[in-house]
Design a protein around this motif. Structure first.
Motif, mmCIF file in Angstrom:
data_model
loop_
_atom_site.group_PDB
_atom_site.id
_atom_site.type_symbol
_atom_site.label_atom_id
_atom_site.label_comp_id
_atom_site.label_asym_id
_atom_site.label_seq_id
_atom_site.Cartn_x
_atom_site.Cartn_y
_atom_site.Cartn_z
ATOM 1 N N GLY A 47 -15.140 25.823 21.832
ATOM 2 C CA GLY A 47 -16.192 25.652 22.672
ATOM 3 C C GLY A 47 -16.471 27.422 23.076
ATOM 4 N N TYR A 48 -17.560 27.602 23.653
ATOM 5 C CA TYR A 48 -18.277 29.062 24.063
ATOM 6 C C TYR A 48 -17.606 29.686 24.297
ATOM 7 C CZ TYR A 48 -21.425 32.461 25.753
ATOM 8 O OH TYR A 48 -22.394 33.481 25.821
ATOM 9 N N GLY A 287 -20.706 23.329 19.373
ATOM 10 C CA GLY A 287 -19.667 23.046 21.110
ATOM 11 C C GLY A 287 -18.823 22.532 20.530
ATOM 12 N N ASN A 301 -16.785 24.887 27.301
ATOM 13 C CA ASN A 301 -18.356 25.481 27.080
ATOM 14 C C ASN A 301 -18.888 26.369 27.927
ATOM 15 O OD1 ASN A 301 -19.060 24.282 24.396
ATOM 16 N ND2 ASN A 301 -19.062 22.636 25.117
ATOM 17 N N LYS A 308 -21.306 19.611 22.800
ATOM 18 C CA LYS A 308 -20.772 18.876 21.023
ATOM 19 C C LYS A 308 -21.523 17.436 21.168
ATOM 20 C CE LYS A 308 -18.354 16.991 17.073
ATOM 21 N NZ LYS A 308 -17.137 16.638 16.329
ATOM 22 N N GLY A 314 -24.729 24.154 25.393
ATOM 23 C CA GLY A 314 -23.098 23.491 25.515
ATOM 24 C C GLY A 314 -22.810 22.854 24.011
ATOM 25 N N ARG A 317 -24.858 26.602 21.713
ATOM 26 C CA ARG A 317 -24.514 27.682 21.141
ATOM 27 C C ARG A 317 -23.293 27.892 21.186
ATOM 28 N NH1 ARG A 317 -27.983 31.221 26.407
ATOM 29 N NH2 ARG A 317 -26.665 33.050 26.076
ATOM 30 N N VAL A 318 -22.272 29.032 20.341
ATOM 31 C CA VAL A 318 -20.920 29.185 19.869
ATOM 32 C C VAL A 318 -20.845 30.165 19.996
ATOM 33 C CG1 VAL A 318 -21.080 27.261 18.217
ATOM 34 C CG2 VAL A 318 -21.365 28.920 17.351
#
Length: 504
Positions: A47-48, A287, A301, A308, A314, A317-318
């Motif tokens: 997750g971010y 994500g 995220n 995902k 979410g 964007r990673v």
């Protein structure tokens, strides 16, 4: 001419024969030695929020080695995966091209194909990063997860990689010795592995580096952490004993193990005096998948919306960074949008900016915006930004497009796309489609033009997208039996029931 002068000229000629630079084979070895080593590290479903350098507080993340790469390198606040699931995302990274160009829109497998000749994987017409760097004189290794097709023609050893250690599937048990449904391989030969899988990948990566200190190498290190099944080492779990939610506690321990593995790679480069001239890329293939009911790997995220499997922020964007002490500025945050398709052209430029790729790449070379202003400066030229461009996603029922400010996204089951001003709303809380119809119209037209230039998904797990040809799938018992390892080892292997969905 005096005798003394003739003697001096003869002496000078003799010395020049031995000290003049060679333009033959030895000089090419010197040039090869100056090429940077390349390491591309992938996390799986990270997750971010699940890296310390993103600064999300009070969620238990401990990633000192990943954070060190960010502190000593450049990290991207708007870094994107090419798809919200593993297989197509990695296909885009490996080719530097939108995977939709060659029909890789869903994970490999599934019963539905466009015709009887379709084989899920990156076709031979596409040149991957390993194949390209092998042409440039690099020794290449793929250590970790391979989710790019199960046919032999797609095997890493047949697609530009001298060495392979890992598994060919969407997921694997972290205790491979006990697993009946996964086969670990070393260069196509089944192996029994007793170590925790993340540790085994670190061991193999370190050995590869140590064995190739005298020649340029490319190490592709796609971990399966922190993808399910959720399995952590007991000692790592103890570190997170204060985390009450069980899945989150296990995921954090798995993430910590991956970070430790990255630290071992980093230390090996340092010990062999290779760190300064090694370009390291760290990135997550999509994500995270927060807990929802009984599903999810408990990655987070925050502050992004979506997970995902979706094209909300979410899902795509990673965490994304580049580290190259010799060239790239330290502790630099870059805010313009970048994507995994930019890795290929950036690596190619780092290796030899005169080389042209076989296929036209969709990504851009990021080095002009990351390199130090001088050899000694620690800052990049912040006045440079790439030419304005669009990034596109098409994933079965969903599609999205973004530019520097705006993102238009069409989700499954929703007739009208949603428009977000990401420059001020990274969490995608406010849909402004009605307020900015001209922006929405422009982005829609731009997406439609791009999508029309792509081809249909060549296979899918979804009948609607995969095509009319149906490939019979072996039943579960036969499939598991076919995958079991017949080893000559005297070690007894205990099999456990499959716990993962290979389509993830």
């Amino acid at each position: 001419m005096s005798k003394l002068l003739r003697l001096c000229l003869l002496s000078a000629t003799f010395i020049a024969m031995f000290v003049a630079p060679s333009h033959g084979k030895d000089n090419s070895k010197t040039n090869a030695a100056n090429k940077p080593n390349i390491i591309v590290i992938l996390a799986d479903d990270l997750g971010y929020a699940d890296v310390g350098y993103h600064g999300i507080k009070d969620i238990g993340v401990v990633t000192p080695n990943i954070d060190r790469l960010a502190t000593n390198g450049t990290y991207f606040s708007n870094g994107y995966a090419m798809a919200p699931v593993c297989g197509p995302s990695r296909a885009g990274l490996l080719t530097g091209r939108y995977q939709n160009r060659f029909g890789f829109e869903d994970n490999p497998g599934g019963a539905f194909r466009q015709n009887s000749t379709v084989k899920p994987g990156i076709p031979a017409s596409e040149v991957n990063l390993g194949e390209q760097l092998k042409k440039q004189g690099y020794v290449t290794a793929w250590i970790g997860k391979d989710h790019q097709g199960k046919e032999d023609e797609f095997h890493p050893n047949n697609r530009g990689f001298d060495h392979f250690f890992g598994f060919i599937n969407g997921a694997a048990s972290y205790y491979a010795e006990k697993s009946k449904v996964q086969i670990l391989q070393k260069n196509k030969q089944p192996v029994l592995e007793k170590e925790y899988l993340t540790d085994a990948f670190a061991r193999e990566a370190v050995a590869f580096i140590q064995n190739n200190t005298q020649q340029p190498f490319f190490l592709y290190l796609p971990f399966n952490a922190v993808h399910g099944p959720l399995q952590a080492k007991p000692d790592d779990l103890k570190r997170f004993a204060d985390i009450k939610e069980e899945k989150r506690r296990i995921m954090l321990a798995m993430n910590y193990a991956m970070d430790r593995a990255i630290g071992e790679v980093y230390s090996t480069l340092e010990q062999n005096q290779l760190l300064e001239n090694t370009l390291i890329v760290f990135y997550s293939d999509n994500g995270g998948k927060p807990i929802k009911g009984t599903a999810g790997n408990a990655s987070l995220n925050t502050p992004l919306n979506g997970t995902k499997g979706t094209l909300m922020e979410g899902g795509i964007r990673v965490p994304f960074l580049m580290h190259w002490p010799e060239k790239i500025a330290k502790n630099k945050q870059v805010d313009f949008p970048v994507a995994a398709i930019d890795i290929f052209p950036t690596v190619l430029a780092a290796v030899d900016d005169e080389v042209k790729p076989t296929n036209t790449l969709d990504g851009i070379n990021l080095l002009p915006y990351l390199t130090k202003t001088t050899d000694t400066a620690n800052t990049a030229n912040t006045s440079k930004t790439p030419k304005a461009r669009y990034l596109y996603w098409r994933f079965l029922y969903q599609w999205a497009i973004r530019d520097e400010e705006w993102k238009l996204v069409k989700l499954k089951g929703v007739k009208q796309p949603k428009l977000y001003h990401l420059a001020t709303d990274m969490s995608e809380k406010k849909d402004v489609y009605q307020q900015y119809p001209l922006v929405a119209k422009k982005l829609t037209q731009q997406y439609q033009t791009w999508s029309a230039s792509m081809i249909k998904p060549q296979w899918s797990w979804q009948k609607r997208f995969g095509g009319p040809h149906i490939v019979a799938q072996p039943d579960k018992k036969k499939r598991n039996k076919a995958r079991s390892i017949k080893s000559t080892s005297t070690t007894k292997t205990t099999y456990i029931k499959k716990t993962t969905n290979t389509a993830d």
